[in-house]
Design a protein around this motif. Sequence first.
Motif, PDB file in Angstrom:
ATOM      1  N   ALA A  71       0.825  -1.207   0.000  1.00 41.74           N
ATOM      2  CA  ALA A  71       0.000   0.000   0.000  1.00 41.74           C
ATOM      3  C   ALA A  71       0.861   1.259   0.000  1.00 41.74           C
ATOM      4  CB  ALA A  71      -0.920   0.008   1.226  1.00 41.74           C
ATOM      5  N   PHE A  72       2.008   1.189   0.679  1.00 41.17           N
ATOM      6  CA  PHE A  72       2.851   2.372   0.842  1.00 41.17           C
ATOM      7  C   PHE A  72       3.588   2.749  -0.445  1.00 41.17           C
ATOM      8  CE2 PHE A  72       7.238   3.803   1.839  1.00 41.17           C
ATOM      9  CZ  PHE A  72       6.937   5.074   2.321  1.00 41.17           C
ATOM     10  N   VAL A  73       4.157   1.761  -1.134  1.00 41.45           N
ATOM     11  CA  VAL A  73       5.000   2.054  -2.297  1.00 41.45           C
ATOM     12  C   VAL A  73       4.226   2.757  -3.416  1.00 41.45           C
ATOM     13  CG1 VAL A  73       6.384   1.013  -4.158  1.00 41.45           C
ATOM     14  CG2 VAL A  73       6.720   0.277  -1.789  1.00 41.45           C
ATOM     15  N   PRO A  74       3.014   2.312  -3.795  1.00 40.78           N
ATOM     16  CA  PRO A  74       2.281   3.052  -4.844  1.00 40.78           C
ATOM     17  C   PRO A  74       1.950   4.495  -4.441  1.00 40.78           C
ATOM     18  CG  PRO A  74       1.385   0.844  -4.613  1.00 40.78           C
ATOM     19  CD  PRO A  74       2.324   1.049  -3.466  1.00 40.78           C
ATOM     20  N   VAL A  75       1.587   4.721  -3.174  1.00 36.86           N
ATOM     21  CA  VAL A  75       1.296   6.085  -2.727  1.00 36.86           C
ATOM     22  C   VAL A  75       2.569   6.918  -2.712  1.00 36.86           C
ATOM     23  CG1 VAL A  75       0.389   7.491  -0.834  1.00 36.86           C
ATOM     24  CG2 VAL A  75      -0.704   5.310  -1.410  1.00 36.86           C
ATOM     25  N   PHE A  76       3.681   6.322  -2.280  1.00 36.97           N
ATOM     26  CA  PHE A  76       4.981   6.991  -2.332  1.00 36.97           C
ATOM     27  C   PHE A  76       5.291   7.415  -3.764  1.00 36.97           C
ATOM     28  CE2 PHE A  76       9.519   7.174  -2.939  1.00 36.97           C
ATOM     29  CZ  PHE A  76      10.031   7.698  -1.761  1.00 36.97           C
ATOM     30  N   ALA A  77       5.092   6.487  -4.729  1.00 33.17           N
ATOM     31  CA  ALA A  77       5.367   6.796  -6.135  1.00 33.17           C
ATOM     32  C   ALA A  77       4.465   7.919  -6.642  1.00 33.17           C
ATOM     33  CB  ALA A  77       5.177   5.539  -6.993  1.00 33.17           C
ATOM     34  N   GLU A  78       3.205   7.915  -6.217  1.00 27.17           N
ATOM     35  CA  GLU A  78       2.275   8.965  -6.634  1.00 27.17           C
ATOM     36  C   GLU A  78       2.725  10.332  -6.127  1.00 27.17           C
ATOM     37  OE1 GLU A  78      -2.112  10.363  -5.243  1.00 27.17           O
ATOM     38  OE2 GLU A  78      -1.883   8.226  -5.712  1.00 27.17           O
ATOM     39  N   TYR A  79       3.099  10.403  -4.849  1.00 25.09           N
ATOM     40  CA  TYR A  79       3.553  11.678  -4.278  1.00 25.09           C
ATOM     41  C   TYR A  79       4.850  12.136  -4.930  1.00 25.09           C
ATOM     42  CZ  TYR A  79       0.211  12.495  -0.487  1.00 25.09           C
ATOM     43  OH  TYR A  79      -0.912  12.801   0.222  1.00 25.09           O
ATOM     44  N   LEU A 300       5.906  -0.868 -11.829  1.00 27.10           N
ATOM     45  CA  LEU A 300       4.502  -0.951 -12.216  1.00 27.10           C
ATOM     46  C   LEU A 300       3.699   0.230 -11.678  1.00 27.10           C
ATOM     47  CD1 LEU A 300       3.835  -4.774 -11.646  1.00 27.10           C
ATOM     48  CD2 LEU A 300       3.973  -3.604 -13.857  1.00 27.10           C
ATOM     49  N   SER A 301       4.029   0.673 -10.464  1.00 30.29           N
ATOM     50  CA  SER A 301       3.315   1.822  -9.882  1.00 30.29           C
ATOM     51  C   SER A 301       3.543   3.071 -10.718  1.00 30.29           C
ATOM     52  CB  SER A 301       3.792   2.048  -8.438  1.00 30.29           C
ATOM     53  OG  SER A 301       3.518   0.920  -7.628  1.00 30.29           O
ATOM     54  N   ARG A 302       4.790   3.288 -11.163  1.00 29.42           N
ATOM     55  CA  ARG A 302       5.085   4.463 -11.997  1.00 29.42           C
ATOM     56  C   ARG A 302       4.407   4.341 -13.353  1.00 29.42           C
ATOM     57  NH1 ARG A 302      10.259   3.839  -9.596  1.00 29.42           N
ATOM     58  NH2 ARG A 302      11.089   2.801 -11.445  1.00 29.42           N
ATOM     59  N   GLU A 303       4.415   3.141 -13.943  1.00 30.09           N
ATOM     60  CA  GLU A 303       3.795   2.959 -15.268  1.00 30.09           C
ATOM     61  C   GLU A 303       2.289   3.147 -15.202  1.00 30.09           C
ATOM     62  OE1 GLU A 303       7.197  -0.148 -16.986  1.00 30.09           O
ATOM     63  OE2 GLU A 303       5.346  -0.905 -16.093  1.00 30.09           O
ATOM     64  N   HIS A 304       1.690   2.719 -14.107  1.00 31.90           N
ATOM     65  CA  HIS A 304       0.246   2.947 -13.963  1.00 31.90           C
ATOM     66  C   HIS A 304      -0.043   4.434 -13.754  1.00 31.90           C
ATOM     67  CE1 HIS A 304      -3.921   2.298 -12.929  1.00 31.90           C
ATOM     68  NE2 HIS A 304      -3.751   2.964 -11.808  1.00 31.90           N
ATOM     69  N   ALA A 305       0.780   5.101 -12.898  1.00 32.30           N
ATOM     70  CA  ALA A 305       0.580   6.529 -12.658  1.00 32.30           C
ATOM     71  C   ALA A 305       0.769   7.335 -13.940  1.00 32.30           C
ATOM     72  CB  ALA A 305       1.542   7.025 -11.575  1.00 32.30           C
ATOM     73  N   ALA A 306       1.672   6.870 -14.830  1.00 31.69           N
ATOM     74  CA  ALA A 306       1.935   7.558 -16.097  1.00 31.69           C
ATOM     75  C   ALA A 306       0.963   7.146 -17.201  1.00 31.69           C
ATOM     76  CB  ALA A 306       3.371   7.293 -16.547  1.00 31.69           C
TER      77      ALA A 306
END
Length: 525
Positions: A71-79, A300-306
């Motif tokens: 849960a933390f890593v995707p939110v970290f990537a978003e911020y 994957l978190s960055r690719e989804h955010a992008a």
Amino acid sequence: MPLATALKSRLLKSTAVVSAMTLVSRLFGYLRDLVLAISFGASGATDAFFVAFRIPNFLRRLFAEGAFSQAFVPVFAEYREQRGRESLKDLLDHTAGALTLVLFMVTAVGMLAAPLLIMIFAPGFVGEDDGRHALASDMLRVTFPYLLFISLTAMAGGILNSVGRFAVPAFTPVFLNLSLIAAALWGAPLFEEPVRALAWGVFVAGAVQLAFQIPFLIRVGLLPRPRLRKAHEGVRKITRLMLPAIFGSSVVQINLLVDTLIASFLAAGSITWLYFSDRFVELPLALFGIAIATVILPRLSREHAANTPEAFNSTLDWALKLTLVVALPAMLGLIWLAGPILASLIQYREFTAFDTRMAAMSLIAYAAGLPAFMLIKILAPGYFSRQDTRTPVKIGVIAMLANMALNVAIVVPWVMLGLPGPHAGLALATGLSALLNAGLLFRGLYRDGFYRPPPGWRGFLARIITAGLVMSAALWYATPDLAAWSEWAARERVIRLFGLIALGAAAYGATLLALGVRPRQFLMR
């Protein structure tokens, strides 16, 4: 170099770094297990320690490495991508504050309720006159603070992984192994009940692992300063994502804990046999499955955010292929060499040939589920990177219920028929439920269009299966009967074991090469 190939090259290098550091940790982990096996063997006292260690370790994997990290890593990537460094630091400070407060309260309750927790997780200890319940309760009070230390360590590792510093978090578990080795060799003689020293070794290891990562957080300028604010948006988002992920991301650990509960009713030593067999399965799981998952989750978190679905699909496809090409020979090697591995590496002094036979049964059963264990680690980030924690929790609950049903369906008849080694039935049920879990995770990604296997998968699977069959034939032909291993000196056992491992690896690798599979294929679309 094409962009996709360059990205895959960096992913492979990052995975290699994590695997290398994890290998160092696991080698020390083997040394730790060797020292424990030789010093304490398989007994009621060691069963008590492994229960006292497994409860906070289970919660660590549930909260720290499981739900919290995912849960933390995707939110970290978003911020990091969208809100800037000042907002990112504010998120870290308030996350650290909330996490510390919650963990402190959980730790305090766990220490106070230690006897009750042992009754819940090892009910077979209750009412016995061998003192396992009291001993396990006392040790749990010492080991429970490990949860506080190691969960904060996991947050630190999540920060470092998210900024591309993979080596330090992967190396950190070495300190747990060193601490337990020191406790067994030098601490045990100081206690009336020597196994109690291991509980203090766990406590010290938690504090040391957290302290080790702090200088590296300072170096990247991301050391949190714990603060509390009820309405912090990012913390609330992490909490919202984390709660359902607790079950979905850690169903394998829940299943292992259920195994411990049932094993407490079986013969003394059953928990220890399961522990050692699980440890050998965890080696390839950590070296490759967890290592690959650690690397791809931030990507994957960055690719989804992008909003780049093609890159998302390509990263997941790369991870699945690399996982399977490693998982199949690891599974077959553990199945064919289960007895020789245990006889060569831990069958000394207090750990007997009978213990080896019993542990080998559960090792074979766990090994059969290894590809599924690894695929769960790879497929779950396909959901968590998109901040979807509800789907994995539904799948996880289904798998957990299936595991419980399989435990009854397999172990009860095993016991009623008086067959040896019913603990192996627990391992088999865990592997089958993991297969169900992985299958449902894959189906969900495919159904919702987040993953589509590109052309060539059938041929790829045919090649690795053929290579696995050739490897199995070579090991079947060359492996001596298990009884012979007990007659050899330690040096000869180890030499023969590593010779067989080399033979299996050579047979598998040569067959893949002959069938046209090349390492460079894992750097391309």
